[in-house]
Design a protein around this motif. Structure first.
Motif, PDB file in Angstrom:
ATOM      1  N   UNK A   2     -49.681  22.719  61.988  1.00 30.03           N
ATOM      2  CA  UNK A   2     -49.240  23.755  62.918  1.00 30.03           C
ATOM      3  C   UNK A   2     -48.653  23.137  64.190  1.00 30.03           C
ATOM      4  N   UNK A   3     -47.890  23.942  64.909  1.00 33.91           N
ATOM      5  CA  UNK A   3     -47.272  23.478  66.155  1.00 33.91           C
ATOM      6  C   UNK A   3     -48.312  22.911  67.109  1.00 33.91           C
ATOM      7  N   UNK A   4     -49.467  23.567  67.210  1.00 35.30           N
ATOM      8  CA  UNK A   4     -50.509  23.087  68.130  1.00 35.30           C
ATOM      9  C   UNK A   4     -51.037  21.707  67.743  1.00 35.30           C
ATOM     10  N   UNK A   5     -50.917  21.338  66.449  1.00 38.39           N
ATOM     11  CA  UNK A   5     -51.380  20.031  65.996  1.00 38.39           C
ATOM     12  C   UNK A   5     -50.363  18.934  66.275  1.00 38.39           C
ATOM     13  N   UNK A   6     -49.093  19.302  66.401  1.00 36.70           N
ATOM     14  CA  UNK A   6     -48.024  18.323  66.591  1.00 36.70           C
ATOM     15  C   UNK A   6     -47.568  18.205  68.043  1.00 36.70           C
ATOM     16  N   UNK A   7     -47.923  19.192  68.860  1.00 30.72           N
ATOM     17  CA  UNK A   7     -47.380  19.227  70.223  1.00 30.72           C
ATOM     18  C   UNK A   7     -48.025  18.190  71.132  1.00 30.72           C
ATOM     19  N   UNK A   8     -47.273  17.846  72.165  1.00 31.66           N
ATOM     20  CA  UNK A   8     -47.813  17.108  73.288  1.00 31.66           C
ATOM     21  C   UNK A   8     -48.357  18.171  74.232  1.00 31.66           C
ATOM     22  N   UNK A   9     -49.649  18.178  74.413  1.00 33.43           N
ATOM     23  CA  UNK A   9     -50.290  19.201  75.243  1.00 33.43           C
ATOM     24  C   UNK A   9     -50.103  18.896  76.724  1.00 33.43           C
ATOM     25  N   UNK A  10     -50.112  19.965  77.515  1.00 33.46           N
ATOM     26  CA  UNK A  10     -50.044  19.853  78.970  1.00 33.46           C
ATOM     27  C   UNK A  10     -48.903  18.959  79.461  1.00 33.46           C
ATOM     28  N   UNK A  11     -47.666  19.271  79.072  1.00 37.24           N
ATOM     29  CA  UNK A  11     -46.560  18.430  79.528  1.00 37.24           C
ATOM     30  C   UNK A  11     -46.359  18.547  81.035  1.00 37.24           C
ATOM     31  N   UNK A  12     -45.765  17.540  81.608  1.00 35.09           N
ATOM     32  CA  UNK A  12     -45.428  17.589  83.027  1.00 35.09           C
ATOM     33  C   UNK A  12     -44.375  18.684  83.213  1.00 35.09           C
ATOM     34  N   UNK A  13     -44.464  19.406  84.315  1.00 36.87           N
ATOM     35  CA  UNK A  13     -43.584  20.556  84.554  1.00 36.87           C
ATOM     36  C   UNK A  13     -42.981  20.472  85.957  1.00 36.87           C
ATOM     37  N   UNK A  14     -41.962  21.297  86.174  1.00 43.38           N
ATOM     38  CA  UNK A  14     -41.403  21.514  87.503  1.00 43.38           C
ATOM     39  C   UNK A  14     -41.300  23.014  87.720  1.00 43.38           C
ATOM     40  N   UNK A  15     -41.104  23.402  88.968  1.00 35.27           N
ATOM     41  CA  UNK A  15     -40.879  24.809  89.302  1.00 35.27           C
ATOM     42  C   UNK A  15     -39.404  24.972  89.684  1.00 35.27           C
ATOM     43  N   UNK A  16     -38.911  26.186  89.661  1.00 32.72           N
ATOM     44  CA  UNK A  16     -37.505  26.414  89.999  1.00 32.72           C
ATOM     45  C   UNK A  16     -37.129  25.968  91.413  1.00 32.72           C
ATOM     46  N   UNK A  17     -38.086  25.931  92.306  1.00 30.70           N
ATOM     47  CA  UNK A  17     -37.803  25.583  93.702  1.00 30.70           C
ATOM     48  C   UNK A  17     -37.741  24.082  93.960  1.00 30.70           C
ATOM     49  N   UNK A  18     -38.207  23.284  93.012  1.00 33.73           N
ATOM     50  CA  UNK A  18     -38.175  21.833  93.213  1.00 33.73           C
ATOM     51  C   UNK A  18     -36.751  21.314  93.113  1.00 33.73           C
ATOM     52  N   UNK A  19     -36.529  20.139  93.661  1.00 28.66           N
ATOM     53  CA  UNK A  19     -35.181  19.563  93.654  1.00 28.66           C
ATOM     54  C   UNK A  19     -34.882  18.893  92.314  1.00 28.66           C
ATOM     55  N   UNK A  20     -33.598  18.829  92.004  1.00 27.35           N
ATOM     56  CA  UNK A  20     -33.154  18.097  90.813  1.00 27.35           C
ATOM     57  C   UNK A  20     -33.585  16.632  90.931  1.00 27.35           C
ATOM     58  N   UNK A  21     -33.518  16.104  92.151  1.00 29.50           N
ATOM     59  CA  UNK A  21     -33.948  14.721  92.375  1.00 29.50           C
ATOM     60  C   UNK A  21     -35.395  14.510  91.977  1.00 29.50           C
ATOM     61  N   UNK A  22     -36.263  15.441  92.338  1.00 27.58           N
ATOM     62  CA  UNK A  22     -37.685  15.333  91.961  1.00 27.58           C
ATOM     63  C   UNK A  22     -37.841  15.441  90.455  1.00 27.58           C
ATOM     64  N   UNK A  23     -37.099  16.365  89.829  1.00 28.04           N
ATOM     65  CA  UNK A  23     -37.164  16.509  88.369  1.00 28.04           C
ATOM     66  C   UNK A  23     -36.709  15.218  87.687  1.00 28.04           C
ATOM     67  N   UNK A  24     -35.660  14.588  88.218  1.00 25.23           N
ATOM     68  CA  UNK A  24     -35.171  13.328  87.646  1.00 25.23           C
ATOM     69  C   UNK A  24     -36.218  12.218  87.795  1.00 25.23           C
ATOM     70  N   UNK A  25     -36.898  12.190  88.916  1.00 26.24           N
ATOM     71  CA  UNK A  25     -37.972  11.206  89.114  1.00 26.24           C
ATOM     72  C   UNK A  25     -39.074  11.398  88.079  1.00 26.24           C
ATOM     73  N   UNK A  26     -39.429  12.658  87.834  1.00 23.64           N
ATOM     74  CA  UNK A  26     -40.471  12.958  86.845  1.00 23.64           C
ATOM     75  C   UNK A  26     -40.021  12.493  85.460  1.00 23.64           C
ATOM     76  N   UNK A  27     -38.772  12.783  85.095  1.00 19.52           N
ATOM     77  CA  UNK A  27     -38.262  12.343  83.791  1.00 19.52           C
ATOM     78  C   UNK A  27     -38.315  10.827  83.680  1.00 19.52           C
ATOM     79  N   UNK A  28     -37.926  10.142  84.746  1.00 20.50           N
ATOM     80  CA  UNK A  28     -37.967   8.675  84.750  1.00 20.50           C
ATOM     81  C   UNK A  28     -39.410   8.171  84.639  1.00 20.50           C
ATOM     82  N   UNK A  29     -40.277   8.691  85.484  1.00 21.22           N
ATOM     83  CA  UNK A  29     -41.652   8.200  85.546  1.00 21.22           C
ATOM     84  C   UNK A  29     -42.437   8.464  84.266  1.00 21.22           C
ATOM     85  N   UNK A  30     -42.147   9.586  83.604  1.00 21.16           N
ATOM     86  CA  UNK A  30     -42.869   9.942  82.385  1.00 21.16           C
ATOM     87  C   UNK A  30     -42.071   9.626  81.123  1.00 21.16           C
ATOM     88  N   UNK A  31     -40.884   9.044  81.299  1.00 24.81           N
ATOM     89  CA  UNK A  31     -40.022   8.655  80.183  1.00 24.81           C
ATOM     90  C   UNK A  31     -39.777   9.818  79.229  1.00 24.81           C
TER      91      UNK A  31
END
Length: 148
Positions: A2-31
């Motif tokens: 099932x999807x719950x068995x294959x998923x990565x739980x609790x992924x890192x998230x952003x909110x709509x108000x955060x900056x693209x720069x912060x989102x890019x940092x998160x993508x970099x830091x968490x690969x």
């Protein structure tokens, strides 16, 4: 499986108000190449997705700055999602139809639980059926159209 068995739980998230720069940092830091966008960190209600391609094409290529807000460049509307009880076969078919490589797993109320990526499926199913995984990856990765 099932999807719950294959998923990565609790992924890192952003909110709509955060900056693209912060989102890019998160993508970099968490690969990661995608970050789910949630209304707020308390509800974790999924409202969009932001990919590294969104940041590059919608923000940087348009000569915007990293100070732009996620809300201005995220994918919204009808998102392709999975229920935690969906079978991987159902999930794969959904990914193929929508030509997406990652699918957020949400509760019926929209609360984000996890995310399933192509790699998750390949790792779970690949050892038992490598030819099927190769075919799956080809179908999901087929171009939607041709450039003219």
């Amino acid at each position: 499986m099932l999807a719950r068995d294959a998923m990565t739980a609790n992924p890192v998230v952003v909110t709509p108000e955060e900056s693209i720069g912060r989102a890019a940092e998160i993508m970099r830091d968490f690969d990661v190449g995608v970050v789910p966008v949630v209304a707020d960190r308390q509800s974790l209600r999924l409202v969009g997705m932001l990919t590294d391609r969104d940041a590059a094409v919608r923000c940087l290529a348009a000569h915007h700055t990293g100070a732009c807000r996620v809300r201005d460049h995220m994918t919204t509307g009808t998102l392709v999602t999975a229920d935690p009880g969906d079978s991987l076969e159902v999930l794969v078919a959904r990914m193929e139809r929508a030509q997406v490589r990652r699918v957020p797993v949400v509760q019926p109320d929209g609360r984000l639980l996890g995310i399933v990526a192509q790699a998750d499926i390949a790792m779970r199913l690949g050892p038992d059926s490598p030819a099927a995984i190769e075919e799956l990856l080809e179908r999901i990765s087929e171009p939607a159209g041709t450039l003219t």
